[in-house]
Design an enzyme around this catalytic site. Structure first.
Site, PDB file in Angstrom:
ATOM      1  N   HIS A   1      11.288  11.762   6.283  1.00 60.20           N
ATOM      2  CA  HIS A   1      10.506  11.074   5.244  1.00 60.20           C
ATOM      3  C   HIS A   1      11.344  10.876   3.983  1.00 60.20           C
ATOM      4  O   HIS A   1      12.378  11.521   3.805  1.00 60.20           O
ATOM      5  CB  HIS A   1       9.243  11.864   4.894  1.00 60.20           C
ATOM      6  CG  HIS A   1       8.145  11.731   5.909  1.00 60.20           C
ATOM      7  ND1 HIS A   1       8.065  12.555   7.008  1.00 60.20           N
ATOM      8  CD2 HIS A   1       7.106  10.859   6.007  1.00 60.20           C
ATOM      9  CE1 HIS A   1       7.016  12.202   7.733  1.00 60.20           C
ATOM     10  NE2 HIS A   1       6.415  11.175   7.152  1.00 60.20           N
TER      11      HIS A   1
ATOM     12  N   LYS B   1       8.616  13.238  -0.726  1.00 58.92           N
ATOM     13  CA  LYS B   1       7.581  13.970   0.026  1.00 58.92           C
ATOM     14  C   LYS B   1       7.716  15.476  -0.179  1.00 58.92           C
ATOM     15  O   LYS B   1       8.804  16.033  -0.040  1.00 58.92           O
ATOM     16  CB  LYS B   1       7.657  13.627   1.515  1.00 58.92           C
ATOM     17  CG  LYS B   1       6.529  14.291   2.318  1.00 58.92           C
ATOM     18  CD  LYS B   1       6.329  13.669   3.676  1.00 58.92           C
ATOM     19  CE  LYS B   1       5.242  14.338   4.473  1.00 58.92           C
ATOM     20  NZ  LYS B   1       3.907  14.240   3.845  1.00 58.92           N
TER      21      LYS B   1
HETATM   22  N1  LIG Z   1      -2.585  10.262   6.592  1.00 57.70           N
HETATM   23  C1  LIG Z   1      -1.684   9.286   6.461  1.00 57.70           C
HETATM   24  O1  LIG Z   1      -1.644   8.309   7.249  1.00 57.70           O
HETATM   25  C2  LIG Z   1      -0.736   9.350   5.330  1.00 57.70           C
HETATM   26  C3  LIG Z   1      -0.817  10.376   4.440  1.00 57.70           C
HETATM   27  N2  LIG Z   1      -0.019  10.417   3.335  1.00 57.70           N
HETATM   28  C4  LIG Z   1      -0.287  11.492   2.413  1.00 57.70           C
HETATM   29  O2  LIG Z   1      -0.874  10.946   1.239  1.00 57.70           O
HETATM   30  C5  LIG Z   1      -0.622  11.822   0.140  1.00 57.70           C
HETATM   31  C6  LIG Z   1      -0.112  11.032  -1.059  1.00 57.70           C
HETATM   32  O3  LIG Z   1       1.159  10.512  -0.788  1.00 57.70           O
HETATM   33  P1  LIG Z   1       1.881   9.544  -1.842  1.00 57.70           P
HETATM   34  O4  LIG Z   1       0.999   8.396  -2.176  1.00 57.70           O
HETATM   35  O5  LIG Z   1       3.234   9.289  -1.293  1.00 57.70           O
HETATM   36  O6  LIG Z   1       1.985  10.513  -3.114  1.00 57.70           O
HETATM   37  P2  LIG Z   1       2.129  10.134  -4.683  1.00 57.70           P
HETATM   38  O7  LIG Z   1       2.780  11.318  -5.296  1.00 57.70           O
HETATM   39  O8  LIG Z   1       2.737   8.799  -4.841  1.00 57.70           O
HETATM   40  O9  LIG Z   1       0.621  10.027  -5.204  1.00 57.70           O
HETATM   41  C7  LIG Z   1      -0.188  11.154  -5.346  1.00 57.70           C
HETATM   42  C8  LIG Z   1      -1.463  10.747  -6.032  1.00 57.70           C
HETATM   43  O10 LIG Z   1      -2.317  11.892  -6.074  1.00 57.70           O
HETATM   44  C9  LIG Z   1      -2.721  12.119  -7.424  1.00 57.70           C
HETATM   45  N3  LIG Z   1      -2.888  13.556  -7.671  1.00 57.70           N
HETATM   46  C10 LIG Z   1      -1.968  14.520  -7.494  1.00 57.70           C
HETATM   47  N4  LIG Z   1      -2.457  15.725  -7.856  1.00 57.70           N
HETATM   48  C11 LIG Z   1      -3.727  15.490  -8.266  1.00 57.70           C
HETATM   49  C12 LIG Z   1      -4.755  16.330  -8.767  1.00 57.70           C
HETATM   50  N5  LIG Z   1      -4.594  17.667  -8.889  1.00 57.70           N
HETATM   51  N6  LIG Z   1      -5.933  15.755  -9.106  1.00 57.70           N
HETATM   52  C13 LIG Z   1      -6.113  14.435  -8.960  1.00 57.70           C
HETATM   53  N7  LIG Z   1      -5.181  13.579  -8.502  1.00 57.70           N
HETATM   54  C14 LIG Z   1      -3.997  14.106  -8.154  1.00 57.70           C
HETATM   55  C15 LIG Z   1      -1.597  11.543  -8.254  1.00 57.70           C
HETATM   56  O11 LIG Z   1      -2.055  11.316  -9.567  1.00 57.70           O
HETATM   57  P3  LIG Z   1      -1.076  11.562 -10.846  1.00 57.70           P
HETATM   58  O12 LIG Z   1      -0.102  10.410 -10.823  1.00 57.70           O
HETATM   59  O13 LIG Z   1      -2.007  11.549 -11.992  1.00 57.70           O
HETATM   60  O14 LIG Z   1      -0.401  12.886 -10.608  1.00 57.70           O
HETATM   61  C16 LIG Z   1      -1.279  10.286  -7.466  1.00 57.70           C
HETATM   62  O15 LIG Z   1      -2.211   9.288  -7.764  1.00 57.70           O
HETATM   63  C17 LIG Z   1       0.361  12.892   0.667  1.00 57.70           C
HETATM   64  O16 LIG Z   1      -0.373  14.044   1.013  1.00 57.70           O
HETATM   65  C18 LIG Z   1       0.936  12.243   1.921  1.00 57.70           C
HETATM   66  O17 LIG Z   1       1.402  13.151   2.858  1.00 57.70           O
HETATM   67  C19 LIG Z   1       0.893   9.435   3.061  1.00 57.70           C
HETATM   68  C20 LIG Z   1       1.035   8.388   3.917  1.00 57.70           C
HETATM   69  C21 LIG Z   1       0.237   8.254   5.136  1.00 57.70           C
HETATM   70  O1  LIG Z   2       3.997  11.572   2.677  1.00 57.84           O
HETATM   71  C1  LIG Z   2       4.161  10.570   3.402  1.00 57.84           C
HETATM   72  O2  LIG Z   2       4.779   9.568   3.020  1.00 57.84           O
HETATM   73  C2  LIG Z   2       3.552  10.580   4.744  1.00 57.84           C
HETATM   74  N1  LIG Z   2       2.762  11.569   5.048  1.00 57.84           N
HETATM   75  C3  LIG Z   2       2.038  11.748   6.245  1.00 57.84           C
HETATM   76  C4  LIG Z   2       2.440  13.031   6.922  1.00 57.84           C
HETATM   77  O3  LIG Z   2       2.625  14.060   6.236  1.00 57.84           O
HETATM   78  O4  LIG Z   2       2.551  13.052   8.152  1.00 57.84           O
HETATM   79  C5  LIG Z   2       2.039  10.539   7.133  1.00 57.84           C
HETATM   80  C6  LIG Z   2       3.250   9.654   7.062  1.00 57.84           C
HETATM   81  O5  LIG Z   2       4.216  10.099   7.951  1.00 57.84           O
HETATM   82  C7  LIG Z   2       3.786   9.453   5.662  1.00 57.84           C
END
Ligand SMILES: NC(=O)C1=CN([C@@H]2O[C@H](COP(=O)(O)OP(=O)(O)OC[C@H]3O[C@@H](n4cnc5c(N)ncnc54)[C@H](OP(=O)(O)O)[C@@H]3O)[C@@H](O)[C@H]2O)C=CC1
Ligand SMILES: O=C(O)C1=N[C@H](C(=O)O)C[C@H](O)C1
Length: 266
Positions: free
Chosen positions: A154, A158
């Protein structure tokens, strides 16, 4: 038409989830939610997205003044817990993609699912959900003399490791083998002084650059090796899956569902 709210709308996934909700012909973005302290509150979502023609402005994550059918959360575990509490209070179904949840946080999710319908998946792509089934076939078929390893790569931002998807694949393999995942998961070999056991699922992790998400399950025997790989090249893949899950979960009975349910892959 399904009215979607996106928590963490300023995040990497949040932004793409807003785009996907605006683009789907069966969905509309009704709320783009950020933390109370965020300077985006009151600003136009369209300007943030770069080109989108929408009147919507960012609001805070309380969900209070929102007219929404389903809320989507791809944030971090601490944020997810806060968002889940708001959704239960407002009786809004949820689609959750946040990874890195502890067993206590998973329990909170399960308890919340007694009050609202929730789809939770550590990966919303169709390919990974198919892979989850394919690795089970491989694990059952290649039953003797096989070493099982999972590799994931990743982007450099991450935090959680191994990825939620890698664990999801490992858990599926363990289930097919009749193993307890916690007993066979191997995260570190650096202090081992004996050969690996075959009742083991080894994990390895790479973090670098802008890799969206890659996962390989290796089934290695003497004389042959099967590698099943999935590569995501765009976050839009996950976002489209999550919006599809949002349309699916609307009107469902309370309970905890997965993307396998949404895709009817069980
Ligand atoms: N299930 C799936 O298919 C996928 C899952 N993911 C998961 O999605 C999640 C986010 O990834 P990503 O977008 O890259 O991360 P980012 O760091 O870009 O975004 C995180 C977001 O969460 C918010 N956030 C963090 N801490 C808090 C808190 N305590 N309270 C409220 N809001 C909070 C942040 O707000 P702020 O900017 O204010 O900190 C920001 O908006 C990860 O867990 C990742 O693994 C990602 C891709 C695919
Ligand atoms: O954090 C990410 O970017 C992603 N998170 C998910 C995971 O933890 O598996 C899904 C995807 O691979 C991207």
């Amino acid at each position: 038409m399904i009215k979607v709210a996106v928590f963490g709308a300023n995040g990497r996934m949040g932004k793409v989830l807003c785009e996907a909700s605006l683009s789907a012909d069966y969905a509309q973005l009704s709320a783009a939610l950020v933390r109370k302290s965020n300077a985006l509150i009151g600003q136009q979502v369209g300007i943030f997205l770069g080109h989108r023609d929408t009147e919507l402005i960012f609001t805070d994550e309380s969900l209070l003044s929102c007219d929404v059918d389903v809320a989507i959360d791809f944030t971090l575990p601490e944020g997810m817990k806060v968002h889940l509490a708001h959704a239960v209070q407002q009786k809004v179904p949820m689609v959750i993609g946040t990874t890195g949840l502890s067993s206590d946080e998973m329990q909170i999710l399960e308890e919340a699912a007694q009050h609202i319908p929730i789809v939770f998946s550590r990966n919303y792509s169709v390919g990974i959900n198919l892979l989850e089934n394919l690795v089970q076939v491989a694990a059952k078929t290649l039953s003797d003399d096989i070493d099982i390893e999972i590799f994931e790569a990743h982007h450099r931002h991450k935090i959680d490791a191994p990825s939620g998807t890698a664990l999801m694949i490992g858990e599926a393999i363990a289930k097919a083998k009749g193993w307890e995942h916690a007993d066979v998961a191997k995260f570190d070999r650096s202090h081992d002084d004996i050969e690996k056991s075959q009742q083991e699922i080894g994990y390895s992790v790479m973090r670098g650059g802008d890799i969206v998400g890659e996962h390989t399950a290796y089934f290695a025997a003497e004389g042959e090796r099967l590698e099943l790989t999935h590569k995501a090249s765009s976050r839009m893949t996950f976002a489209k899956g999550a919006v599809r899950a949002a349309a699916w979960v609307k009107g469902k009975p309370n309970g905890l569902y997965t993307m396998q349910d949404v895709l009817d892959l069980r």
